[in-house]
Design an enzyme around this catalytic site. Sequence first.
Site, mmCIF file in Angstrom:
data_model
loop_
_atom_site.group_PDB
_atom_site.id
_atom_site.type_symbol
_atom_site.label_atom_id
_atom_site.label_comp_id
_atom_site.label_asym_id
_atom_site.label_seq_id
_atom_site.Cartn_x
_atom_site.Cartn_y
_atom_site.Cartn_z
ATOM 1 N N CYS A 138 114.953 -8.433 79.749
ATOM 2 C CA CYS A 138 115.896 -7.384 79.353
ATOM 3 C C CYS A 138 116.011 -6.356 80.482
ATOM 4 O O CYS A 138 115.064 -6.124 81.234
ATOM 5 C CB CYS A 138 115.429 -6.701 78.072
ATOM 6 S SG CYS A 138 116.596 -5.438 77.477
ATOM 7 N N ASP A 196 116.045 -3.304 80.146
ATOM 8 C CA ASP A 196 115.290 -2.111 79.746
ATOM 9 C C ASP A 196 114.321 -1.669 80.860
ATOM 10 O O ASP A 196 113.531 -2.478 81.355
ATOM 11 C CB ASP A 196 114.511 -2.426 78.455
ATOM 12 C CG ASP A 196 113.975 -1.168 77.790
ATOM 13 O OD1 ASP A 196 113.213 -0.426 78.443
ATOM 14 O OD2 ASP A 196 114.318 -0.927 76.619
ATOM 15 N N ARG A 214 111.723 -0.115 80.820
ATOM 16 C CA ARG A 214 110.291 -0.118 80.496
ATOM 17 C C ARG A 214 109.650 -1.493 80.621
ATOM 18 O O ARG A 214 108.460 -1.646 80.353
ATOM 19 C CB ARG A 214 110.100 0.412 79.060
ATOM 20 C CG ARG A 214 110.593 1.838 78.883
ATOM 21 C CD ARG A 214 110.732 2.205 77.427
ATOM 22 N NE ARG A 214 111.788 1.426 76.763
ATOM 23 C CZ ARG A 214 112.104 1.546 75.470
ATOM 24 N NH1 ARG A 214 111.434 2.396 74.703
ATOM 25 N NH2 ARG A 214 113.071 0.829 74.957
ATOM 26 N N HIS A 253 111.497 -7.993 74.301
ATOM 27 C CA HIS A 253 110.526 -6.952 73.939
ATOM 28 C C HIS A 253 110.862 -6.393 72.567
ATOM 29 O O HIS A 253 112.027 -6.358 72.168
ATOM 30 C CB HIS A 253 110.511 -5.839 74.992
ATOM 31 C CG HIS A 253 111.813 -5.089 75.116
ATOM 32 N ND1 HIS A 253 112.025 -3.857 74.549
ATOM 33 C CD2 HIS A 253 112.984 -5.415 75.715
ATOM 34 C CE1 HIS A 253 113.259 -3.447 74.806
ATOM 35 N NE2 HIS A 253 113.863 -4.384 75.512
ATOM 36 N N CYS A 303 113.951 -3.615 71.109
ATOM 37 C CA CYS A 303 115.053 -3.795 72.061
ATOM 38 C C CYS A 303 116.352 -3.174 71.514
ATOM 39 O O CYS A 303 116.804 -3.515 70.421
ATOM 40 C CB CYS A 303 115.264 -5.283 72.344
ATOM 41 S SG CYS A 303 116.561 -5.596 73.565
#
Length: 203
Positions: free
Chosen positions: A42, A44, A46, A98, A101
């Site tokens: 992803c 993302d 993080r 994750h 999400c």
Amino acid sequence: MESIDQLIENNARWAERVRETDPEFFTRLAQQQTPKYFWIGCSDSRVPANQITGLPPGEVFVHRNVANVVQETDFNVLAALQYAVDVLKVSNVIVCGHYGCGGVQAALENFRHGIIDNWLAPIRALTRAHKDELAALEDAAKLDRLCELNVLSQARHVARTTIVEDAWLRGQELAIHSWIYQLDQGILTPLRDPITCAEGIEK
Ligand code: CO
């Protein structure tokens, strides 16, 4: 918040530190990359592939998009996958989602977010396919479960691309992994055994 100039300064210090411990690191890396892993994750911020797997530059080839989707019509992921499998000859493809999400969350919500709703169509289809299972869960558990189902589904998509089918047909060793990352613990967990052949996809 860091200013943009800070990033350039950070970079200079980082390169300096790496050179101190390994003077040949960058010249060696500049000549060739030979990663054994292809990461599909992803976007993302993080979930940075190298950091959470403890891998230095040169060790993992990376493709990221919102909600780690693998669509057979997406030339971006297909081009990266083909390069990873046919040229770099990676032996592992890791599909990593994750919990929590935002993309998967958006696929669960019944209102318009924009273009992203089209991108998330495969996940919206998953919510319909698993309607009963998801309906029995509380909101947080529902999101977590859909995050897992999404990883499992996208890994199967990888396994069914012509790129991976052809690699297995010619005897190339290639394992497709389905992993999920827990943001609040920093922990990666495999969701199933790796897929190592066409017959293993539905196991
Ligand atoms: Co995400």
